[in-house]
Write a protein that holds these residues in place. Structure first.
Motif, short mmCIF file in Angstrom:
data_model
loop_
_atom_site.label_atom_id
_atom_site.label_comp_id
_atom_site.label_asym_id
_atom_site.label_seq_id
_atom_site.Cartn_x
_atom_site.Cartn_y
_atom_site.Cartn_z
N LYS A 131 -0.30 5.92 3.91
CA LYS A 131 1.06 5.41 3.73
C LYS A 131 2.08 6.43 4.20
O LYS A 131 3.08 6.07 4.85
N THR A 168 -4.71 -1.76 -0.11
CA THR A 168 -3.43 -1.13 0.14
C THR A 168 -2.93 -0.44 -1.13
O THR A 168 -3.33 -0.80 -2.24
N LYS A 197 -0.41 0.07 -3.91
CA LYS A 197 0.62 -0.78 -4.52
C LYS A 197 0.68 -0.49 -6.01
O LYS A 197 -0.22 0.09 -6.60
N TYR A 198 1.77 -0.92 -6.57
CA TYR A 198 2.00 -0.74 -8.00
C TYR A 198 1.10 -1.70 -8.78
O TYR A 198 1.17 -2.92 -8.61
N LYS A 199 0.23 -1.15 -9.61
CA LYS A 199 -0.69 -1.96 -10.41
C LYS A 199 -0.13 -2.11 -11.83
O LYS A 199 -0.04 -1.13 -12.57
N GLU A 225 12.94 3.66 -6.25
CA GLU A 225 13.30 2.44 -5.53
C GLU A 225 14.80 2.39 -5.27
O GLU A 225 15.25 1.98 -4.19
N SER A 285 6.35 6.36 -2.47
CA SER A 285 4.92 6.19 -2.26
C SER A 285 4.12 7.17 -3.11
O SER A 285 3.12 6.81 -3.73
N ILE A 332 4.25 6.03 -6.79
CA ILE A 332 3.33 4.92 -7.05
C ILE A 332 1.90 5.44 -7.13
O ILE A 332 1.11 5.01 -7.98
N ASN A 359 -0.59 5.19 -10.28
CA ASN A 359 -1.95 4.64 -10.21
C ASN A 359 -3.00 5.63 -10.69
O ASN A 359 -3.99 5.25 -11.32
#
Length: 380
Positions: free
Chosen positions: A141, A219, A221-223, A315, A357, A360, A364
């Motif tokens: 990323k 990918t 991503k926010y879980k 964000e 990134s 995130i 995770n």
């Protein structure tokens, strides 16, 4: 003779698995597309450590069966079938003591512990692969963001050349835009190098050939997670933890060993007192394991909440950086700002994206640690 043959077969299986790994998903030079689940399966199937743990389990089973057979047959030759104290690994030569160790269940516990060691190794590998997978996704990323920045810098430089030809910007400003492209190119080369190093680290974790081309299909991503009841999570962690289960097994084994030798060694003997001390140590280790698991659950929960809250902040930072860049570009077109301001706005936007990134990714990882803390867990 039969016993020796079985041991030779086990030993051969271990060395064969180490020398000739089963590359199910890849051969040297191949392109390997891997989801997270496929990566975990690959590592489990090709792990030398698991092959060794499986062999140790089979060895424990053979040893236990031999000891049972030796005692039941009344054999006196301890050189052929020596029963060993699981705690001290000392040969037990007394037939009554042998029987006591069997009756107490102490010898059987050695097999149970070998099973837990195998399961802990499997879970450790799963955890390490998942972490390595996320680490590589993060670098992928970051490389993607750097490529976007390079393309944007090149676009702005090409627009600058048109403006320079029209005489709307100076040569110095054009050189500034060109310098922005060179910085973006250097950043791309540096990030690509770190990505390549991360690929090798990932391959090493999976025990995969280094010349295989890796393509991750998942990918970053926010879980999202369900609402967490901390006290219920602590209770779940204490019930499920492999470390606690192993410590409990060792504690039970120590007590069973004490019971097994009590028929041969009275309470006033050194041997009995020695084993009694081992029981106390095992009990203390069990309590330490319980405290460690509770601390792990609580700390991973706090890390998870902290990481989650910071995502929204980053964000917002991206939104602000994007607006700032748009304003800087417009002002530059109108001759009200310099190329340096545009370049800085580019960098701010790129860094904001990289920070989001990374956050995130941190979230995770915190979620992975939390789930691990309330589940089976892994060895230290």
């Amino acid at each position: 003779m039969k016993k020796k043959l079985i041991i030779y077969v086990i030993a051969f299986s271990v060395f064969a698995s180490i020398l000739m790994p089963n590359y199910t998903y890849a051969a040297k030079g191949d392109t390997v597309s891997l989801s997270l689940d496929a990566a975990i399966n690959y590592a489990l199937e090709n792990s030398k450590d698991i092959a060794i743990k499986e062999a140790e389990l089979e060895k424990a089973k053979v040893k236990y069966n031999d000891d049972i057979r030796a005692v039941k047959s009344g054999e006196k030759n301890v050189d052929d079938y020596p029963t060993r104290d699981p705690i001290f690994n000392e040969a037990i030569t007394d037939a009554a003591l042998n029987q006591g160790m069997i009756n107490s269940g102490a010898l059987r516990k050695s097999v149970d512990i070998a099973k837990w060691n195998l399961e802990m190794k499997r879970n450790e590998i799963k955890y390490n692969v998942e972490k390595a997978y996320y680490d590589l996704l993060q670098m992928e990323k970051e490389l993607e963001i750097v490529v976007e920045n390079l393309k944007l810098s090149e676009k702005q430089y090409n627009q600058g050349k048109v403006k320079y030809d029209l005489g709307t910007i100076s040569n110095q400003e054009l050189l500034g835009l060109e310098m922005g492209v060179l910085k973006a190119q250097n950043m791309y080369e540096s990030t690509k190098m770190y990505r390549d190093l991360q690929v090798m680290s990932f391959q090493n974790t999976l025990d995969m050939p280094f010349d295989s081309d890796i393509k991750l299909t998942d990918t970053i991503k926010y879980k999202e997670h369900e609402e967490i009841d901390l006290e219920a999570s602590v209770k779940k962690g204490l019930e499920n933890s492999a470390m606690i289960k192993m410590s409990q097994e060792n504690y039970e084994l120590a007590k069973m060993t004490l019971k097994g030798i009590s028929g041969r060694y009275p309470e006033n003997t050194y041997r009995y007192k020695e084993q009694q001390a081992e029981v106390a140590k095992a009990e203390e280790s069990l309590e330490t394991a319980r405290n460690g698991v509770e601390m792990m659950v609580r700390s991973s929960y706090l890390n998870l909440l902290t990481a989650e809250k910071q995502i929204k902040t980053y964000e917002k930072t991206i939104e602000q950086a994007q607006k700032t860049l748009e304003i800087a570009e417009l002002s530059f077109d109108l001759g009200q700002s310099t190329a340096t301001e545009v370049i800085q706005a580019n960098l701010n936007l790129m860094n904001a994206k990289k920070e989001l990134s990374a956050q995130i990714h941190a979230y995770n990882m915190a979620l992975l640690d939390y789930e691990n803390s309330i589940g089976f867990g892994k060895g230290m």
